[in-house]
Scaffold this active site. Structure first.
Site, PDB file in Angstrom:
ATOM      1  N   GLY A  37      -8.699   4.785   6.989  1.00  0.00           N
ATOM      2  CA  GLY A  37      -8.477   6.260   6.919  1.00  0.00           C
ATOM      3  C   GLY A  37      -6.965   6.640   6.984  1.00  0.00           C
ATOM      4  CG  PHE A  38      -5.226   7.951   9.805  1.00  0.00           C
ATOM      5  CD1 PHE A  38      -6.614   7.909  10.111  1.00  0.00           C
ATOM      6  CD2 PHE A  38      -4.793   9.014   9.091  1.00  0.00           C
ATOM      7  CE1 PHE A  38      -7.281   8.931  10.149  1.00  0.00           C
ATOM      8  CE2 PHE A  38      -5.611  10.386   9.279  1.00  0.00           C
ATOM      9  CZ  PHE A  38      -6.822  10.251   9.852  1.00  0.00           C
ATOM     10  N   GLY A  39      -2.674   4.689   7.665  1.00  0.00           N
ATOM     11  CA  GLY A  39      -1.759   3.611   7.752  1.00  0.00           C
ATOM     12  C   GLY A  39      -1.240   3.695   9.129  1.00  0.00           C
ATOM     13  N   GLY A  40      -0.252   2.606   9.443  1.00  0.00           N
ATOM     14  CA  GLY A  40       0.149   2.428  10.753  1.00  0.00           C
ATOM     15  C   GLY A  40      -0.664   2.164  11.919  1.00  0.00           C
ATOM     16  CG  HIS A  68      -3.625  -1.645  -1.520  1.00  0.00           C
ATOM     17  ND1 HIS A  68      -4.942  -2.478  -1.502  1.00  0.00           N
ATOM     18  CD2 HIS A  68      -4.248  -0.653  -0.609  1.00  0.00           C
ATOM     19  CE1 HIS A  68      -5.826  -1.920  -0.817  1.00  0.00           C
ATOM     20  NE2 HIS A  68      -5.555  -0.671  -0.284  1.00  0.00           N
ATOM     21  CG  ASP A 105      -6.108  -2.403   3.123  1.00  0.00           C
ATOM     22  OD1 ASP A 105      -6.506  -1.476   2.643  1.00  0.00           O
ATOM     23  OD2 ASP A 105      -4.826  -2.321   3.495  1.00  0.00           O
ATOM     24  N   GLY A 106      -4.701  -3.664   6.285  1.00  0.00           N
ATOM     25  CA  GLY A 106      -4.536  -2.890   7.408  1.00  0.00           C
ATOM     26  C   GLY A 106      -3.890  -3.550   8.675  1.00  0.00           C
ATOM     27  N   GLY A 107      -2.876  -2.946   8.981  1.00  0.00           N
ATOM     28  CA  GLY A 107      -1.794  -3.566  10.146  1.00  0.00           C
ATOM     29  C   GLY A 107      -1.369  -4.822   9.756  1.00  0.00           C
ATOM     30  CG  MET A 158     -11.478  -2.175   4.838  1.00  0.00           C
ATOM     31  SD  MET A 158      -9.919  -2.144   4.191  1.00  0.00           S
ATOM     32  CE  MET A 158      -9.147  -0.740   5.398  1.00  0.00           C
ATOM     33  CG  MET A 201      -8.199   7.601   2.025  1.00  0.00           C
ATOM     34  SD  MET A 201      -7.311   7.711   3.586  1.00  0.00           S
ATOM     35  CE  MET A 201      -6.610   6.071   3.621  1.00  0.00           C
ATOM     36  CB  SER A 204      -0.969   0.098   1.167  1.00  0.00           C
ATOM     37  OG  SER A 204      -1.415   1.301   1.597  1.00  0.00           O
ATOM     38  CG  ASP A 248      -4.833   2.757   0.788  1.00  0.00           C
ATOM     39  OD1 ASP A 248      -3.626   2.627   1.121  1.00  0.00           O
ATOM     40  OD2 ASP A 248      -5.756   1.965   0.576  1.00  0.00           O
ATOM     41  CG  HIS A 276      -9.008   0.754  -0.684  1.00  0.00           C
ATOM     42  ND1 HIS A 276      -8.318   0.468   0.620  1.00  0.00           N
ATOM     43  CD2 HIS A 276     -10.208   0.518  -0.530  1.00  0.00           C
ATOM     44  CE1 HIS A 276      -9.099   0.264   1.671  1.00  0.00           C
ATOM     45  NE2 HIS A 276     -10.558   0.498   0.892  1.00  0.00           N
ATOM     46  N   GLY A 327       1.308  -1.924   4.237  1.00  0.00           N
ATOM     47  CA  GLY A 327       2.021  -0.374   3.892  1.00  0.00           C
ATOM     48  C   GLY A 327       3.125  -0.348   4.724  1.00  0.00           C
ATOM     49  CG  MET A 330     -11.124   3.647   1.873  1.00  0.00           C
ATOM     50  SD  MET A 330      -9.487   3.459   2.755  1.00  0.00           S
ATOM     51  CE  MET A 330      -8.399   3.719   1.358  1.00  0.00           C
TER      52      MET A 330
HETATM   53  C1  DX5 Z   1      -6.258   2.247   5.479  1.00  0.00           C
HETATM   54  C2  DX5 Z   1      -5.736   1.864   3.989  1.00  0.00           C
HETATM   55  C3  DX5 Z   1      -4.609   0.627   4.143  1.00  0.00           C
HETATM   56  C4  DX5 Z   1      -3.507   1.264   4.876  1.00  0.00           C
HETATM   57  C5  DX5 Z   1      -2.560   0.061   5.159  1.00  0.00           C
HETATM   58  O1  DX5 Z   1      -7.299   2.962   5.244  1.00  0.00           O
HETATM   59  O2  DX5 Z   1      -6.669   1.292   3.448  1.00  0.00           O
HETATM   60  O3  DX5 Z   1      -4.413   0.259   2.779  1.00  0.00           O
HETATM   61  O4  DX5 Z   1      -2.628   2.027   4.065  1.00  0.00           O
HETATM   62  O5  DX5 Z   1      -1.257   0.394   5.873  1.00  0.00           O
HETATM   63  P1  DX5 Z   1      -0.805  -0.051   6.987  1.00  0.00           P
HETATM   64  O6  DX5 Z   1      -0.206  -1.703   6.490  1.00  0.00           O
HETATM   65  O7  DX5 Z   1       0.473   0.437   7.692  1.00  0.00           O
HETATM   66  O8  DX5 Z   1      -1.682  -0.621   8.181  1.00  0.00           O
HETATM   67 ZN    ZN Z   2      -6.220   0.195   1.358  1.00  0.00          ZN
END
Ligand code: DX5
Ligand code: ZN
Length: 219
Positions: free
Chosen positions: A141-144, A32, A174-176, A136, A36, A7, A34, A65, A196, A67
């Site tokens: 909304g955010f990475g990390g 991937h 997707d996510g974490g 999900m 938003m 991502s 994102d 993706h 990501g 959102m």
């Molecule tokens: C969150 C995104 C994810 C995110 C993943 O809303 O859809 O794709 O960027 O990032 P990590 O792997 O850091 O959680």
């Molecule tokens: Zn995503």
């Protein structure tokens, strides 16, 4: 062995093209992306023009993706920008069936995403009209963010329902996702790992991709 979709939200935005090329050369299977709108989720990222400018940096399939609140208004622009797979959220304000049909009518693959609070059976009516199911494992909304293990059973439930309906649709999570949570997801049946932070912040990107791809095959 799961496929890996880095991502780019976690990449260095000041040189995104180079980052896309680097992760592609390091062995990714998809890119991937994102998207938003600051409304469906509390963050704003990139639009179709950025996707277009990244297209020449990689031959890999681009997963956009979305959102965003009204994906049906933007699907054509993302299709024209070179996206190969366009994922919409079942929670967005739209006629889901019509938007999925629109994506496919543009010659693209249609993905349907479901947020952690949304019961997975809400996607069952669309299983025969999608090419990818996105589970999900964080609130978007955010990475990390931290991985939410409570969503894992959704993968098995969806696959059971697919079998009942005679369809086989790959499941992306997707996510974490990192080598540990990816292991849990792969064992639960995930086919594609979106990641990501664990890829773009890793000291060794190729090693990070290999570790993710090894998920599900550990003893
Ligand atoms: C969150 C995104 C994810 C995110 C993943 O809303 O859809 O794709 O960027 O990032 P990590 O792997 O850091 O959680
Ligand atoms: Zn995503």
């Amino acid at each position: 062995m799961p496929l890996v979709a880095p991502s780019i939200l976690a990449a260095d935005f000041s040189r995104l093209g180079d980052e896309v090329r680097k992760v592609s050369d390091a062995g990714a299977d998809f890119i991937h992306i994102d998207v938003m709108d600051g409304c469906f989720v509390p963050n704003i990222t990139i639009g179709p023009s950025m996707v277009k400018s990244l297209r020449s940096y990689s031959k890999l399939p681009f997963i956009s993706h979305l959102m965003i609140t009204h994906p049906e208004r933007h699907v054509k622009a993302f299709a024209d920008s070179g996206s190969d797979i366009i994922e919409i959220h079942i929670e967005a304000e739209q006629d889901v069936r019509e938007t999925l049909k629109l994506i496919r009518s543009l010659g693209k693959k249609a993905g349907l995403a479901v947020n952690p609070p949304t019961p997975v059976d809400e996607v069952y009516p669309y299983l025969t009209e999608i090419d990818l199911l996105l589970i999900m494992s964080v609130n978007p909304g955010f990475g990390g963010q931290s991985f939410m293990p409570e969503v894992l059973p959704k993968i098995g439930l969806a696959k059971k329902e697919m079998a009942k309906r005679g369809v086989k649709v790959p499941v992306e999570i997707d996510g974490g996702i990192n080598a540990d949570t990816g292991e849990l997801a792969a064992r639960a049946g995930a086919d594609i790992l979106a990641a990501g932070t664990s890829v773009f912040k890793a000291p060794d990107m190729r090693r990070a991709l290999d570790d993710l791809r090894a998920c599900g095959s550990k003893d």
